[in-house]
Scaffold this motif. Structure first.
Motif, PDB file in Angstrom:
ATOM      1  N   GLN A 239       0.819  -1.210   0.000  1.00  0.00           N
ATOM      2  CA  GLN A 239       0.000   0.000   0.000  1.00  0.00           C
ATOM      3  C   GLN A 239       0.862   1.272   0.000  1.00  0.00           C
ATOM      4  N   ILE A 240       2.132   1.161   0.342  1.00  0.00           N
ATOM      5  CA  ILE A 240       3.029   2.320   0.278  1.00  0.00           C
ATOM      6  C   ILE A 240       3.633   2.355  -1.119  1.00  0.00           C
ATOM      7  N   GLN A 241       3.367   3.427  -1.823  1.00  0.00           N
ATOM      8  CA  GLN A 241       3.783   3.556  -3.216  1.00  0.00           C
ATOM      9  C   GLN A 241       5.301   3.414  -3.349  1.00  0.00           C
ATOM     10  N   PRO A 242       5.780   2.496  -4.198  1.00  0.00           N
ATOM     11  CA  PRO A 242       7.228   2.389  -4.411  1.00  0.00           C
ATOM     12  C   PRO A 242       7.765   3.594  -5.161  1.00  0.00           C
ATOM     13  N   LEU A 243       9.049   3.818  -5.030  1.00  0.00           N
ATOM     14  CA  LEU A 243       9.743   4.888  -5.749  1.00  0.00           C
ATOM     15  C   LEU A 243      10.690   4.260  -6.762  1.00  0.00           C
ATOM     16  N   ASP A 244      10.908   4.927  -7.861  1.00  0.00           N
ATOM     17  CA  ASP A 244      11.680   4.320  -8.946  1.00  0.00           C
ATOM     18  C   ASP A 244      13.182   4.284  -8.660  1.00  0.00           C
ATOM     19  N   PHE A 245      13.741   5.391  -8.119  1.00  0.00           N
ATOM     20  CA  PHE A 245      15.191   5.525  -8.147  1.00  0.00           C
ATOM     21  C   PHE A 245      15.813   5.899  -6.805  1.00  0.00           C
ATOM     22  N   ALA A 246      15.086   5.776  -5.704  1.00  0.00           N
ATOM     23  CA  ALA A 246      15.608   6.244  -4.417  1.00  0.00           C
ATOM     24  C   ALA A 246      16.857   5.471  -4.002  1.00  0.00           C
ATOM     25  N   SER A 247      16.795   4.139  -4.047  1.00  0.00           N
ATOM     26  CA  SER A 247      17.957   3.362  -3.616  1.00  0.00           C
ATOM     27  C   SER A 247      19.115   3.510  -4.594  1.00  0.00           C
ATOM     28  N   ASP A 248      18.835   3.634  -5.896  1.00  0.00           N
ATOM     29  CA  ASP A 248      19.896   3.861  -6.875  1.00  0.00           C
ATOM     30  C   ASP A 248      20.605   5.185  -6.615  1.00  0.00           C
ATOM     31  N   GLY A 249      19.844   6.185  -6.207  1.00  0.00           N
ATOM     32  CA  GLY A 249      20.445   7.488  -5.934  1.00  0.00           C
ATOM     33  C   GLY A 249      21.461   7.438  -4.821  1.00  0.00           C
ATOM     34  N   VAL A 250      21.170   6.669  -3.766  1.00  0.00           N
ATOM     35  CA  VAL A 250      22.117   6.543  -2.670  1.00  0.00           C
ATOM     36  C   VAL A 250      23.412   5.912  -3.166  1.00  0.00           C
ATOM     37  N   GLY A 251      23.299   4.876  -4.004  1.00  0.00           N
ATOM     38  CA  GLY A 251      24.497   4.239  -4.542  1.00  0.00           C
ATOM     39  C   GLY A 251      25.322   5.175  -5.406  1.00  0.00           C
ATOM     40  N   ARG A 252      24.674   5.972  -6.238  1.00  0.00           N
ATOM     41  CA  ARG A 252      25.409   6.889  -7.106  1.00  0.00           C
ATOM     42  C   ARG A 252      26.150   7.948  -6.287  1.00  0.00           C
ATOM     43  N   VAL A 253      25.468   8.519  -5.286  1.00  0.00           N
ATOM     44  CA  VAL A 253      26.115   9.544  -4.466  1.00  0.00           C
ATOM     45  C   VAL A 253      27.262   8.937  -3.667  1.00  0.00           C
ATOM     46  N   ALA A 254      27.063   7.734  -3.124  1.00  0.00           N
ATOM     47  CA  ALA A 254      28.128   7.079  -2.361  1.00  0.00           C
ATOM     48  C   ALA A 254      29.343   6.804  -3.232  1.00  0.00           C
ATOM     49  N   ASP A 255      29.124   6.354  -4.472  1.00  0.00           N
ATOM     50  CA  ASP A 255      30.249   6.088  -5.375  1.00  0.00           C
ATOM     51  C   ASP A 255      31.027   7.360  -5.678  1.00  0.00           C
ATOM     52  N   LEU A 256      30.324   8.458  -5.879  1.00  0.00           N
ATOM     53  CA  LEU A 256      31.012   9.721  -6.160  1.00  0.00           C
ATOM     54  C   LEU A 256      31.832  10.188  -4.971  1.00  0.00           C
ATOM     55  N   ILE A 257      31.274  10.050  -3.769  1.00  0.00           N
ATOM     56  CA  ILE A 257      32.028  10.420  -2.575  1.00  0.00           C
ATOM     57  C   ILE A 257      33.286   9.560  -2.472  1.00  0.00           C
ATOM     58  N   ARG A 258      33.136   8.262  -2.719  1.00  0.00           N
ATOM     59  CA  ARG A 258      34.277   7.340  -2.633  1.00  0.00           C
ATOM     60  C   ARG A 258      35.361   7.708  -3.650  1.00  0.00           C
ATOM     61  N   GLN A 259      34.956   8.069  -4.866  1.00  0.00           N
ATOM     62  CA  GLN A 259      35.921   8.324  -5.938  1.00  0.00           C
ATOM     63  C   GLN A 259      36.491   9.743  -5.882  1.00  0.00           C
ATOM     64  N   ARG A 260      35.621  10.727  -5.706  1.00  0.00           N
ATOM     65  CA  ARG A 260      36.043  12.117  -5.890  1.00  0.00           C
ATOM     66  C   ARG A 260      36.474  12.814  -4.607  1.00  0.00           C
ATOM     67  N   ALA A 261      36.080  12.288  -3.454  1.00  0.00           N
ATOM     68  CA  ALA A 261      36.510  12.907  -2.199  1.00  0.00           C
ATOM     69  C   ALA A 261      37.818  12.333  -1.699  1.00  0.00           C
ATOM     70  N   ALA A 262      38.307  11.282  -2.367  1.00  0.00           N
ATOM     71  CA  ALA A 262      39.494  10.578  -1.872  1.00  0.00           C
ATOM     72  C   ALA A 262      40.730  11.469  -1.843  1.00  0.00           C
ATOM     73  N   GLY A 263      40.826  12.437  -2.733  1.00  0.00           N
ATOM     74  CA  GLY A 263      41.984  13.320  -2.722  1.00  0.00           C
ATOM     75  C   GLY A 263      41.947  14.371  -1.634  1.00  0.00           C
ATOM     76  N   ILE A 264      40.811  14.502  -0.970  1.00  0.00           N
ATOM     77  CA  ILE A 264      40.654  15.508   0.092  1.00  0.00           C
ATOM     78  C   ILE A 264      40.541  14.832   1.456  1.00  0.00           C
ATOM     79  N   TYR A 265      39.794  13.732   1.512  1.00  0.00           N
ATOM     80  CA  TYR A 265      39.498  13.043   2.771  1.00  0.00           C
ATOM     81  C   TYR A 265      39.913  11.570   2.687  1.00  0.00           C
ATOM     82  N   ARG A 266      40.101  10.976   3.855  1.00  0.00           N
ATOM     83  CA  ARG A 266      40.071   9.528   3.985  1.00  0.00           C
ATOM     84  C   ARG A 266      38.604   9.142   4.176  1.00  0.00           C
ATOM     85  N   THR A 267      38.043   8.390   3.241  1.00  0.00           N
ATOM     86  CA  THR A 267      36.605   8.180   3.237  1.00  0.00           C
ATOM     87  C   THR A 267      36.222   6.795   3.745  1.00  0.00           C
TER      88      THR A 267
END
Length: 484
Positions: A239-267
């Motif tokens: 009965q709770i309407q599913p969302l199309d891309f919510a879980s995919d969005g978390v994965g995409r943002v996490a991958d970017l943090i892992r790849q692009r923040a590595a030169g600034i932070y230990r992630t």
């Protein structure tokens, strides 16, 4: 002015009545709507844009307080929604959930003003320079006799103090006086705003800010970034309407943090998606991260919390919740929220003496919509900013959040991904800062809204802190430096 053809001296005419309410809207879409008695409603940042001046006689400077200082007593969204239809404040209050009539005139404002804490900073001096990465803050806080003081706080560019110590407490006439001392470690910003915040249990808040120069040496270790994400596309209850891309969005943002923040932070990255997006797991992961970071935390460290999915607001208490994968539709419709992510769960990391960023992509579509309130995101952001957690949300509280089906992401997350990849690097220095990211996302989503006709405006805050800090997030690729 003229009368019978003869020019007369100009004059002022004062009406014999007060306005029902006043409305203010600024260019950034923040707004406030208030009554002469002090009761009001406002956008998440609108309560910082107006206030009241209290005159203290011809021999003393007037006092001023912002509406945000008395939000718990004076902010009444339910009342303000009824005000124009009912025609007067008394009727609106009697008909609203509060069920009480307002005090006459400006009594509510004056009472709140008289019961506010008064802060006097004793240390450091306004012109002090920070040279070794930390400083001591000492302040006297005065409250009316009978009022109860909650533990006061100090923040340095959004970073909470490491220690807080009550030095003395003494009564004096009709007031109680407290002297506190804090140890504060500061990030690497060249200018450091120091905020001393005090509040009573009745909800009266006062803040004093100093801005100091920082000449501290470079830290001996690189800062750390911990990402904790939760996204739900599929819910156990059909009965709770599913969302199309919510879980995919978390994965995409996490991958970017892992790849692009590595030169600034230990992630380090923690993700909870779909059937793992449960409150017990969030609390376990957050507690584990807090314990790990606290062993060697530094003010330039950063915690990023990213939540993508349905959000809901308790109709009785106004508290905002993130809907977890195991939520039941019947529970939501009957105001039962025990298994959802609450404000308390989001605050498990807020006490760490480093910076925190909460990104809320809370979708308002589907079967949860009947239980929504238009200010649920506002409530969440206000709560987080009480502990100075930097916030970015997908939309204003009364707006839904669209999806970008071509990119298989939410519209907000799609622009967030572009920003973190480097499109937000406005000055071409190869680093995307939080300020650049927020400006890019807000502009890009608003422009896309105008093209599609689906209105959506991301929000960010606290505005006064974002204007003063420089918080790096990711590095751009070499061929993207300087490009938009």
């Amino acid at each position: 002015f003229a009368r019978r053809g003869r020019v007369t001296e100009s004059f002022q005419s004062f009406p014999a009545w007060q306005p029902v309410a006043s409305l203010f809207v600024d260019p950034s879409r923040q707004w406030a709507f208030w009554t002469p008695a002090g009761f009001y409603d406002a956008s998440f940042g609108g309560h910082e844009l107006f206030g009241w001046q209290i005159n203290r006689g011809v021999s003393a400077l007037p006092d001023y307080f912002r509406a945000s200082q008395f939000r718990e007593r004076l902010e009444r969204p339910a009342v303000m929604r009824r005000l124009l239809a009912d025609g007067d404040l008394t009727t609106a209050m009697l008909q609203s959930v509060s069920g009480v009539a307002p005090p006459p005139g400006e009594e509510a404002i004056v009472n709140q003003f008289l019961n506010r804490p008064v802060i006097r900073v004793l240390e450091p001096d306004p012109g002090a320079i920070i040279r070794d990465g930390q400083l001591t803050v000492r302040a006297e806080i005065t409250i009316p006799r009978g009022a109860l003081l909650t533990p006061p706080k100090v923040f340095a560019a959004g970073v909470p103090a490491v220690t807080c110590e009550l030095i003395s407490q003494s009564p004096s006439g009709v007031s109680d006086h407290y002297v506190y001392r804090w140890l504060v470690r500061v990030p690497q910003d060249r200018r450091i705003p120091i905020d001393v915040v005090a509040a009573t249990e009745s909800g009266a808040v006062q803040r004093v800010r100093l801005e100091l120069s920082n000449e501290s040496p470079t830290p001996t270790r690189p800062p750390r970034l911990h990402f904790l994400g939760m996204g739900v596309s599929r819910y156990a209850d059909p009965q709770i309407q599913p969302l199309d891309f919510a879980s995919d969005g978390v994965g995409r943002v996490a991958d970017l943090i892992r790849q692009r923040a590595a030169g600034i932070y230990r992630t380090t990255i923690s993700q909870l998606t779909d059937r793992d997006a449960l409150r017990p797991l969030w609390r376990e992961y957050a507690a584990r991260a807090a314990a790990d970071l606290s062993r060697d935390v530094a003010p330039d460290d950063l915690v990023v919390m990213y939540l993508c999915g349905h959000g809901i607001r308790d109709r009785q208490t106004g508290r905002w919740y993130f809907v977890t994968a195991d939520a039941r539709y019947g529970d939501l419709m009957n105001d039962r929220y025990d298994g959802l992510i609450s404000f308390d769960d989001l605050s498990l990391l807020s006490g760490l003496p480093c910076r925190k960023l909460a990104i809320l992509d809370s979708c308002h579509s589907g079967a949860v919509q009947p239980a929504m309130r238009e200010d649920d995101l506002k409530a969440a952001m206000r709560f987080l900013q009480g502990d100075i957690v930097l916030t970015l949300t997908a939309s204003e509280g009364e707006e839904e959040a669209a999806e970008d089906k071509d990119r298989r992401l939410g519209r907000f997350t799609s622009q967030l991904v572009d920003a973190l990849e480097g499109h937000a690097d406005q000055d071409g220095d190869g680093v995307v800062t939080l300020t650049e990211l927020m400006q890019y996302v807000q502009t890009a989503v608003a422009e896309d809204s105008r093209r599609t006709g689906f209105v959506q405006h991301p929000t960010a805050g606290p505005a006064d802190l974002l204007d003063t800090i420089r918080l790096p997030l990711t590095r751009t690729q070499t061929d993207r430096v300087g490009k938009r």
